[in-house]
Design an enzyme around this catalytic site. Structure first.
Site, PDB file in Angstrom:
ATOM      1  N   GLN A 295     -12.730 -21.358 -56.730  1.00 45.07           N
ATOM      2  CA  GLN A 295     -14.224 -21.248 -56.284  1.00 45.07           C
ATOM      3  C   GLN A 295     -14.588 -22.622 -56.161  1.00 45.07           C
ATOM      4  O   GLN A 295     -15.521 -22.900 -55.259  1.00 45.07           O
ATOM      5  CB  GLN A 295     -14.777 -20.668 -57.861  1.00 45.07           C
ATOM      6  CG  GLN A 295     -14.452 -19.140 -57.807  1.00 45.07           C
ATOM      7  CD  GLN A 295     -15.208 -18.846 -59.030  1.00 45.07           C
ATOM      8  OE1 GLN A 295     -16.125 -19.220 -59.635  1.00 45.07           O
ATOM      9  NE2 GLN A 295     -14.493 -17.877 -59.889  1.00 45.07           N
TER      10      GLN A 295
ATOM     11  N   CYS B  92      21.839 -39.447 -35.160  1.00 45.53           N
ATOM     12  CA  CYS B  92      21.320 -40.582 -34.913  1.00 45.53           C
ATOM     13  C   CYS B  92      21.900 -41.759 -35.748  1.00 45.53           C
ATOM     14  O   CYS B  92      23.063 -42.436 -35.326  1.00 45.53           O
ATOM     15  CB  CYS B  92      20.043 -40.710 -35.015  1.00 45.53           C
ATOM     16  SG  CYS B  92      18.947 -42.005 -34.105  1.00 45.53           S
TER      17      CYS B  92
ATOM     18  N   HIS C  72      18.111 -36.447 -32.069  1.00 47.04           N
ATOM     19  CA  HIS C  72      17.746 -35.475 -33.244  1.00 47.04           C
ATOM     20  C   HIS C  72      17.647 -34.133 -32.685  1.00 47.04           C
ATOM     21  O   HIS C  72      16.678 -33.680 -32.486  1.00 47.04           O
ATOM     22  CB  HIS C  72      16.472 -35.997 -33.718  1.00 47.04           C
ATOM     23  CG  HIS C  72      16.473 -37.482 -34.472  1.00 47.04           C
ATOM     24  ND1 HIS C  72      16.684 -37.301 -35.839  1.00 47.04           N
ATOM     25  CD2 HIS C  72      16.351 -38.601 -33.874  1.00 47.04           C
ATOM     26  CE1 HIS C  72      16.717 -38.777 -36.183  1.00 47.04           C
ATOM     27  NE2 HIS C  72      16.449 -39.275 -35.309  1.00 47.04           N
TER      28      HIS C  72
ATOM     29  N   GLU D  52      17.650 -31.684 -34.475  1.00 45.85           N
ATOM     30  CA  GLU D  52      17.106 -30.589 -35.209  1.00 45.85           C
ATOM     31  C   GLU D  52      15.693 -30.151 -34.687  1.00 45.85           C
ATOM     32  O   GLU D  52      15.233 -29.184 -35.295  1.00 45.85           O
ATOM     33  CB  GLU D  52      17.124 -31.248 -36.546  1.00 45.85           C
ATOM     34  CG  GLU D  52      16.154 -32.346 -36.548  1.00 45.85           C
ATOM     35  CD  GLU D  52      16.836 -33.676 -36.606  1.00 45.85           C
ATOM     36  OE1 GLU D  52      17.967 -33.718 -35.901  1.00 45.85           O
ATOM     37  OE2 GLU D  52      16.429 -34.863 -37.027  1.00 45.85           O
TER      38      GLU D  52
HETATM   39  N1  GLN Z   1      18.094 -46.902 -37.674  1.00 45.42           N
HETATM   40  C1  GLN Z   1      18.805 -46.468 -36.404  1.00 45.42           C
HETATM   41  C2  GLN Z   1      18.179 -47.040 -35.363  1.00 45.42           C
HETATM   42  O1  GLN Z   1      17.006 -47.539 -35.101  1.00 45.42           O
HETATM   43  C3  GLN Z   1      18.732 -45.136 -36.284  1.00 45.42           C
HETATM   44  C4  GLN Z   1      17.670 -44.424 -36.352  1.00 45.42           C
HETATM   45  C5  GLN Z   1      17.629 -42.859 -36.842  1.00 45.42           C
HETATM   46  O2  GLN Z   1      18.334 -42.339 -37.318  1.00 45.42           O
HETATM   47  N2  GLN Z   1      16.580 -42.218 -36.314  1.00 45.42           N
HETATM   48  O3  GLN Z   1      18.904 -46.989 -34.097  1.00 45.42           O
END
Ligand code: GLN
Length: 538
Positions: A190, A379, A505, A507
């Site tokens: 509320q 990465c 990435h 993901e």
């Molecule tokens: N630190 C690493 C780079 O800059 C990997 C970066 C990451 O994992 N996104 O290349």
């Protein structure tokens, strides 16, 4: 004319506004409407790129290289529409724009003020989302909670738009449940509605966020205090899988209510496909344990896209994925701790930055390689796999990345040449969607089934071309390259059940019902490994 739905939050932050906003988008999608989003983050940073994921959660990278709030990830996963940097607005961006204009003399001697100059810029940015995509609806999620000092100009802009556009205000607030007396307590909710009213916003819909479904009496009480009909009060409850939320809200009539409010044709289309996707998350036949070896593991929101990508791949293979968050720094303190990895069916090293924890991650990778446990590197997880290989297979003692050890004798990972000049921190990495050439007759090719794929990047460093020869001669396979062939994008090992890593990435592009190929292969390998082991034991 586009319509605008504002989603505000109350009582606590992290109340699940993102999932509710994405769900509302889904309800409109099911009715055949085009939907776009704007996530407003009232902090002064220009983007999320410089924020620590440990306190703020993951940075979500868009195709166009935006470093954005993780809620954009929910919009993408729920609606399967790509977001861009323009779908995330911060106080920093608004002020930067207005101050730059002031310096250019665009305000012709006027006193530049929050109202109207800042609020006008906010409204322009909200409208430009609709103009860019031509969507029927823009869902504007205002971060933080009603009453926060930082959010005021955004609420004010939203209030003004009520007079100028077709709008709907949805307030999502935590409903407290007192275990001691087993009852819902509505007072905090509320108060948050009063806070909104104080700044001139009367919500059209209230969504109570609670552990379990609210009872009729509580619904009536919330309605009464919100000056709303009872059928404008809904409940966002804890669900087994988050992808169920749009179905739960649809069942309560949220889609129909929104349709009525906007006079929409209320014909639903393809709900059954989503229902099927959701059912697969619930009907797992198998279980695999995946260790995510990171630094930010105490806040799992730091890896939300990875967590979801693992779940997507699991559901696709009738498998529940149990994620074990592993703090790699423990391996640095105590060598014996590495034994926790023995119980895992797969090891994943996610993206990361800096020295802290890197030796622990290297230990985890060595364990995965030598013990033949499926490995997926993302990465930083690729760069460290290269370092581990150089040290322990090629015998290049002290091999490292210049990010971790600038004076290393063997810089097997080095700065991207274009990056050596870069001084500024924000938005300067190699970012966003980039083409990756996939080499035939490799594991990568069998997973992607294509010679050319696009994945999203966020890095400053890469495998040093001076060491390509030594690494490949030693048995490391480069199975993906940038289009110009100048940078390594994917590495893998031949004599291993599953060992692969990408300089990107994957993901971010994983969806429920359509998992990322690398995650999918990883889960299948983990499952096969587990089933094989079970056979040898019996
Ligand atoms: N630190 C690493 C780079 O800059 C990997 C970066 C990451 O994992 N996104 O290349």
């Amino acid at each position: 004319m586009p319509k605008y739905i504002f989603v505000t939050g109350g009582v606590v932050s992290s109340v699940g506004k993102g999932a509710v906003a994405a769900s509302i988008g889904k309800l409109l999608h099911w009715r055949g409407y085009g939907v776009d989003f704007l996530k407003i983050d009232p902090y002064v940073n220009v983007d999320a790129g410089t924020l620590n994921p440990y306190s703020h959660g993951e940075v979500f990278v868009t195709d166009d290289g935006g470093e954005t709030d993780l809620d954009l990830g929910w919009y993408e996963r729920f609606l399967d529409v790509p977001m861009s940097r323009h779908n995330n607005l911060t106080t920093g961006q608004v002020y930067l724009e207005v101050i730059n204009q002031e310096r250019e003399g665009k305000f012709l001697g006027q006193c530049v003020q929050i109202i109207p100059h800042i609020t006008n810029e906010i409204k322009r940015r909200i409208r430009s989302v609709a103009a860019r995509s031509g969507a029927d609806f823009v869902i504007v999620e205002i971060g933080g909670t009603a009453g926060d000092i930082e959010g005021q100009p955004f609420y004010e802009a939203a209030r003004q738009m009520k007079l100028e556009e077709e709008t709907l205000f949805v307030h999502v607030a935590l409903l407290v449940f007192l275990e001691a007396t087993m009852e819902f307590k509505t007072k905090a909710l509320q108060h948050s509605i009063n806070e909104l009213r104080r700044i001139g916003i009367q919500p059209d819909i209230v969504i109570a966020r609670s552990k379990k479904m609210i009872d009729d009496q509580t619904r009536s009480k919330i309605a009464l205090f919100s000056t709303l009909p009872k059928d404008a009060v809904f409940c966002s409850l804890d669900v087994e899988t988050i992808y169920e939320l749009p179905l739960v809200l649809e069942e309560q009539g949220l889609g129909d209510y929104i349709s009525k409010r906007f006079n929409l044709r209320n014909e639903k289309t393809s709900i059954s496909e989503w229902k099927w996707i959701v059912s697969r998350f619930k009907e797992a036949k198998h279980l695999v344990k995946i260790g995510v070896c990171g630094k930010y593991t105490s806040l799992t929101d730091s890896y939300v896209s990875i967590r979801e990508a693992l779940k997507h791949a699991g559901a696709f293979n009738d498998t529940k994925v149990e994620i074990v968050w592993i703090d790699v720094e423990e391996f640095e303190r105590d060598e014996d701790k590495i034994s926790v990895l023995k119980s895992l069916d797969g090891i994943l090293v996610p993206g990361g930055f800096g020295k802290r924890g890197s030796e622990g991650k290297l230990k985890a990778i060595r364990f995965a390689r030598e013990s033949r446990i499926p490995y997926l590197g993302i990465c930083f997880g690729l760069q460290l796999a290269v370092i581990e290989f150089a040290r322990n297979v090629l015998g290049l003692e002290g091999a490292n990345s210049v990010e971790i050890e600038p004076e290393t004798e063997h810089p097997v990972v080095t700065a991207i040449p274009e990056q050596t000049e870069v001084r500024a921190m924000g938005g300067t990495m190699r970012l966003g969607s980039q083409p990756v050439k996939v080499i035939e007759n490799t594991l990568a090719h069998s997973l992607y089934g294509s010679n050319l794929v696009y994945e999203r990047h966020r890095h400053r460093f890469e495998v040093n071309p001076e060491y390509w020869g030594a690494l490949t001669k030693g048995g490391l396979v480069f199975s993906g390259f940038s289009l110009d062939g100048r940078r390594v994008e994917i590495i893998e090992l031949k004599d291993h059940p599953f060992f692969i890593a990408g300089q990107f990435h994957p993901e971010y592009k994983s969806r429920p019902g359509r998992p990322s190929p690398l995650f999918n292969g990883f889960i299948i390998a983990a499952l096969n490994q587990k089933l094989e082991q079970a056979k040898t034991i019996h």
